[in-house]
Scaffold this motif. Structure first.
Motif, PDB file in Angstrom:
ATOM      1  N   VAL A  30      84.137  54.391  19.724  1.00  0.00           N
ATOM      2  CA  VAL A  30      84.237  53.065  20.368  1.00  0.00           C
ATOM      3  C   VAL A  30      84.146  51.958  19.319  1.00  0.00           C
ATOM      4  O   VAL A  30      84.994  51.070  19.250  1.00  0.00           O
ATOM      5  N   GLY A  31      83.140  52.027  18.462  1.00  0.00           N
ATOM      6  CA  GLY A  31      82.953  50.980  17.439  1.00  0.00           C
ATOM      7  C   GLY A  31      84.147  50.882  16.502  1.00  0.00           C
ATOM      8  O   GLY A  31      84.643  49.782  16.225  1.00  0.00           O
ATOM      9  N   GLU A  32      84.643  52.034  16.081  1.00  0.00           N
ATOM     10  CA  GLU A  32      85.754  52.038  15.120  1.00  0.00           C
ATOM     11  C   GLU A  32      87.052  51.493  15.751  1.00  0.00           C
ATOM     12  O   GLU A  32      87.902  50.966  15.064  1.00  0.00           O
ATOM     13  N   LYS A  33      87.180  51.652  17.061  1.00  0.00           N
ATOM     14  CA  LYS A  33      88.432  51.255  17.717  1.00  0.00           C
ATOM     15  C   LYS A  33      88.390  49.841  18.305  1.00  0.00           C
ATOM     16  O   LYS A  33      89.314  49.409  18.990  1.00  0.00           O
ATOM     17  N   LEU A  34      87.310  49.103  18.052  1.00  0.00           N
ATOM     18  CA  LEU A  34      87.185  47.781  18.695  1.00  0.00           C
ATOM     19  C   LEU A  34      88.326  46.830  18.331  1.00  0.00           C
ATOM     20  O   LEU A  34      88.866  46.135  19.206  1.00  0.00           O
ATOM     21  N   ALA A  35      88.719  46.814  17.065  1.00  0.00           N
ATOM     22  CA  ALA A  35      89.786  45.874  16.653  1.00  0.00           C
ATOM     23  C   ALA A  35      91.088  46.214  17.372  1.00  0.00           C
ATOM     24  O   ALA A  35      91.787  45.329  17.884  1.00  0.00           O
ATOM     25  N   ARG A  36      91.377  47.518  17.466  1.00  0.00           N
ATOM     26  CA  ARG A  36      92.620  47.926  18.140  1.00  0.00           C
ATOM     27  C   ARG A  36      92.536  47.646  19.645  1.00  0.00           C
ATOM     28  O   ARG A  36      93.490  47.148  20.255  1.00  0.00           O
ATOM     29  N   TYR A  37      91.382  47.894  20.235  1.00  0.00           N
ATOM     30  CA  TYR A  37      91.220  47.622  21.674  1.00  0.00           C
ATOM     31  C   TYR A  37      91.365  46.125  21.946  1.00  0.00           C
ATOM     32  O   TYR A  37      91.980  45.700  22.914  1.00  0.00           O
ATOM     33  N   ASP A  38      90.796  45.326  21.029  1.00  0.00           N
ATOM     34  CA  ASP A  38      90.878  43.863  21.177  1.00  0.00           C
ATOM     35  C   ASP A  38      92.343  43.410  21.181  1.00  0.00           C
ATOM     36  O   ASP A  38      92.740  42.573  21.991  1.00  0.00           O
ATOM     37  N   GLN A  39      93.144  44.035  20.342  1.00  0.00           N
ATOM     38  CA  GLN A  39      94.582  43.687  20.302  1.00  0.00           C
ATOM     39  C   GLN A  39      95.296  44.124  21.587  1.00  0.00           C
ATOM     40  O   GLN A  39      96.145  43.410  22.129  1.00  0.00           O
ATOM     41  N   GLN A  40      94.888  45.287  22.106  1.00  0.00           N
ATOM     42  CA  GLN A  40      95.479  45.753  23.376  1.00  0.00           C
ATOM     43  C   GLN A  40      95.151  44.762  24.501  1.00  0.00           C
ATOM     44  O   GLN A  40      96.015  44.386  25.299  1.00  0.00           O
ATOM     45  N   LEU A  41      93.883  44.327  24.526  1.00  0.00           N
ATOM     46  CA  LEU A  41      93.486  43.356  25.559  1.00  0.00           C
ATOM     47  C   LEU A  41      94.278  42.053  25.393  1.00  0.00           C
ATOM     48  O   LEU A  41      94.725  41.461  26.382  1.00  0.00           O
ATOM     49  N   GLN A  42      94.456  41.651  24.132  1.00  0.00           N
ATOM     50  CA  GLN A  42      95.213  40.425  23.850  1.00  0.00           C
ATOM     51  C   GLN A  42      96.636  40.546  24.402  1.00  0.00           C
ATOM     52  O   GLN A  42      97.136  39.641  25.061  1.00  0.00           O
ATOM     53  N   ARG A  43      97.243  41.707  24.205  1.00  0.00           N
ATOM     54  CA  ARG A  43      98.626  41.908  24.683  1.00  0.00           C
ATOM     55  C   ARG A  43      98.687  41.893  26.211  1.00  0.00           C
ATOM     56  O   ARG A  43      99.591  41.324  26.829  1.00  0.00           O
TER      57      ARG A  43
ATOM     58  N   GLY B 213      66.396  60.248  29.012  1.00  0.00           N
ATOM     59  CA  GLY B 213      66.285  60.092  27.556  1.00  0.00           C
ATOM     60  C   GLY B 213      67.381  59.272  26.896  1.00  0.00           C
ATOM     61  O   GLY B 213      68.208  58.658  27.562  1.00  0.00           O
ATOM     62  N   ILE B 214      67.309  59.263  25.575  1.00  0.00           N
ATOM     63  CA  ILE B 214      68.230  58.469  24.762  1.00  0.00           C
ATOM     64  C   ILE B 214      69.608  59.126  24.744  1.00  0.00           C
ATOM     65  O   ILE B 214      69.717  60.343  24.639  1.00  0.00           O
ATOM     66  N   ILE B 215      70.661  58.312  24.862  1.00  0.00           N
ATOM     67  CA  ILE B 215      72.035  58.802  24.695  1.00  0.00           C
ATOM     68  C   ILE B 215      72.417  58.537  23.243  1.00  0.00           C
ATOM     69  O   ILE B 215      72.480  57.387  22.811  1.00  0.00           O
ATOM     70  N   THR B 216      72.617  59.582  22.488  1.00  0.00           N
ATOM     71  CA  THR B 216      72.956  59.407  21.076  1.00  0.00           C
ATOM     72  C   THR B 216      74.179  58.496  20.933  1.00  0.00           C
ATOM     73  O   THR B 216      75.202  58.712  21.573  1.00  0.00           O
ATOM     74  N   GLY B 217      73.999  57.426  20.152  1.00  0.00           N
ATOM     75  CA  GLY B 217      75.116  56.515  19.900  1.00  0.00           C
ATOM     76  C   GLY B 217      75.190  55.345  20.854  1.00  0.00           C
ATOM     77  O   GLY B 217      75.915  54.379  20.604  1.00  0.00           O
ATOM     78  N   PHE B 218      74.446  55.387  21.955  1.00  0.00           N
ATOM     79  CA  PHE B 218      74.539  54.293  22.947  1.00  0.00           C
ATOM     80  C   PHE B 218      74.093  52.963  22.336  1.00  0.00           C
ATOM     81  O   PHE B 218      74.847  51.982  22.333  1.00  0.00           O
ATOM     82  N   SER B 219      72.884  52.904  21.786  1.00  0.00           N
ATOM     83  CA  SER B 219      72.383  51.637  21.216  1.00  0.00           C
ATOM     84  C   SER B 219      73.252  51.172  20.053  1.00  0.00           C
ATOM     85  O   SER B 219      73.531  49.976  19.921  1.00  0.00           O
ATOM     86  N   GLN B 220      73.705  52.115  19.252  1.00  0.00           N
ATOM     87  CA  GLN B 220      74.541  51.763  18.096  1.00  0.00           C
ATOM     88  C   GLN B 220      75.877  51.183  18.566  1.00  0.00           C
ATOM     89  O   GLN B 220      76.390  50.231  17.987  1.00  0.00           O
ATOM     90  N   THR B 221      76.412  51.721  19.649  1.00  0.00           N
ATOM     91  CA  THR B 221      77.685  51.203  20.190  1.00  0.00           C
ATOM     92  C   THR B 221      77.495  49.804  20.758  1.00  0.00           C
ATOM     93  O   THR B 221      78.309  48.907  20.522  1.00  0.00           O
ATOM     94  N   VAL B 222      76.391  49.589  21.450  1.00  0.00           N
ATOM     95  CA  VAL B 222      76.084  48.242  21.965  1.00  0.00           C
ATOM     96  C   VAL B 222      75.990  47.265  20.782  1.00  0.00           C
ATOM     97  O   VAL B 222      76.574  46.174  20.807  1.00  0.00           O
ATOM     98  N   GLN B 223      75.292  47.679  19.742  1.00  0.00           N
ATOM     99  CA  GLN B 223      75.134  46.825  18.541  1.00  0.00           C
ATOM    100  C   GLN B 223      76.488  46.528  17.894  1.00  0.00           C
ATOM    101  O   GLN B 223      76.780  45.405  17.484  1.00  0.00           O
ATOM    102  N   GLN B 224      77.373  47.532  17.847  1.00  0.00           N
ATOM    103  CA  GLN B 224      78.706  47.334  17.232  1.00  0.00           C
ATOM    104  C   GLN B 224      79.556  46.349  18.031  1.00  0.00           C
ATOM    105  O   GLN B 224      80.272  45.529  17.473  1.00  0.00           O
ATOM    106  N   ILE B 225      79.483  46.432  19.346  1.00  0.00           N
ATOM    107  CA  ILE B 225      80.254  45.510  20.193  1.00  0.00           C
ATOM    108  C   ILE B 225      79.758  44.073  19.976  1.00  0.00           C
ATOM    109  O   ILE B 225      80.545  43.142  19.798  1.00  0.00           O
ATOM    110  N   ILE B 226      78.450  43.899  19.937  1.00  0.00           N
ATOM    111  CA  ILE B 226      77.868  42.569  19.717  1.00  0.00           C
ATOM    112  C   ILE B 226      78.239  42.061  18.317  1.00  0.00           C
ATOM    113  O   ILE B 226      78.618  40.898  18.149  1.00  0.00           O
TER     114      ILE B 226
END
Ligand code: PYL
Length: 274
Positions: A12-25, A65-78
Motif C-alpha cells: 500500500v505505502g509503495e503504491k501510494l503515488a500510483r494510486y494518487d494518479q489513478q484517483l486524479q484520472r 491483536g496487532i495487524i503487522t503493517g497496519f500502523s506503518q501503513t497508516v503512517q505512510q498514508i499520512i
C-alpha cells in the motif's frame, strides 16, 4: 466491521503515488483533494499545518491483536499527505504515553472495534467509519462531476454507509439506501429522513448509476448492473465487486483498504484549524 489482514497492507505505502494518479484520472483530484472535499475544504488549506503538527500512530494489542503493517501503513498514508508522522515503538498505553511525550498533537489508534484520530488540543475525535464514508462519497461526487439532484444508491447502512449518505445529502443528491438488514436501513432513515429506504437490491441497482458499496459482502454488484455510465465508490471490505467485474468498470470504480479513509480522518480532525 471486517478486520483487515496483514496481506492487505502489502504494497500500500509503495503504491501510494500510483494510486494518487489513478484517483486524479478518475476524479480530477488526488488523495488530498478528495479528503479535503470530504470536509468542505481545499487541499491547500492544510498546507500551513504540515510544518506545525506531528502525528503519532499507536499499535494496539487488545482483542485479536496487532495487524503487522497496519500502523506503518497508516503512517505512510499520512506522510504521503506531507505531514510528519511516526509509529510508536511501544504499544497500547505505553505507546500513547510515548506519542504524547514525543510531541504528537494528533494520535491515530485502532482496536478491533474502533479506529479513531484524536486531536489532543482541539479535543476532537474522528471515527474511521464515518470519515471513510464521507471520503468515498466525495470521490463519487468528483467522479460524477457533482451530485445535485442525481440519484445515488448506498449499499450498507452501517457507519461507513451512514457517513456516505450524510455527505451525499449535503451535496444535494437524491439518496436511496439498501441494507440486507432492514432494521439498519430504517434506523438510518430515522437519522436522515431525506434518505429513501429501498428493500429490493436488484431494482435499486437497475435504477441507479452512482453507487456507494459499503457492505462486508463480496460480489454484491453483479455484472448485469455494470452499464457504461455506472460509477462505483466501494469502501466495503471485502470489496463488493469481483475481479472480472472490476476490469469491466475500470476507470469508474474506486476501492482501497485504508488510503481514502485515513486521509479523510486526518483532514476531518484538522478541519477546524483551517
Ligand atoms: C480500520 C480497518 C478498516 C476495515 N476494518 C478495520 C480493521 O481492520 N480494524 C481492526 C484494526 C486493528 C488494528 C490493531 C493494530 O495493529 O493496532 N489493533
Amino acid at each position: 466491521m471486517t478486520r483487515l489482514l496483514e496481506e492487505d497492507m502489502h504494497g500500500v505505502g509503495e503504491k501510494l503515488a500510483r494510486y494518487d494518479q489513478q484517483l486524479q484520472r478518475m476524479t480530477g483530484s488526488g488523495l488530498a483533494g478528495i479528503a479535503a472535499y470530504s470536509v468542505d475544504r481545499q487541499p491547500e488549506d492544510f498546507l500551513p499545518l504540515r510544518d506545525k503538527l506531528t502525528i503519532g500512530v499507536v499499535p494496539v494489542s487488545s482483542g485479536q491483536g496487532i495487524i503487522t503493517g497496519f500502523s506503518q501503513t497508516v503512517q505512510q498514508i499520512i506522510g504521503f499527505l506531507g505531514f510528519s508522522a511516526f509509529v510508536t515503538k511501544q504499544k497500547d498505553v505505553g505507546g500513547l504515553a510515548e506519542a504524547v511525550s514525543n510531541g504528537a498533537q494528533v494520535i491515530f489508534l485502532a482496536d478491533d472495534d474502533c479506529f479513531a484520530a484524536f486531536h489532543l488540543a482541539g479535543g476532537k475525535v474522528v471515527d474511521n467509519g464515518e470519515a471513510t464514508g464521507r471520503g468515498y462519497a466525495a470521490a463519487l461526487a468528483l467522479m460524477a462531476g457533482g451530485l445535485e439532484g442525481k440519484r445515488t444508491l448506498v449499499l450498507g447502512a452501517g457507519p461507513v454507509g451512514a457517513g456516505a449518505a450524510s455527505f451525499l445529502l449535503q451535496q444535494g443528491a437524491n439518496v436511496s439506501v439498501y441494507d440486507i438488514d432492514s432494521i439498519k436501513t430504517e434506523r438510518l432513515r430515522q437519522l436522515m429522513p431525506a434518505v429513501k429506504a429501498v428493500n429490493e437490491l436488484d431494482r435499486a441497482l437497475a435504477a441507479c448509476r452512482l453507487v456507494i458499496e459499503a457492505t462486508p459482502a463480496a460480489d454484491t454488484i453483479k455484472k448485469k448492473y455494470l452499464v457504461p455510465d455506472m460509477r462505483i465508490a466501494a469502501p466495503g471490505i471485502p470489496v463488493g465487486i469481483n475481479e472480472q467485474c472490476q476490469q469491466l468498470i475500470s476507470g469508474r470504480f474506486i476501492h482501497d483498504v485504508l488510503e481514502i479513509g485515513v486521509a479523510s480522518m486526518l483532514y476531518a480532525v484538522l478541519s477546524d484549524e483551517c
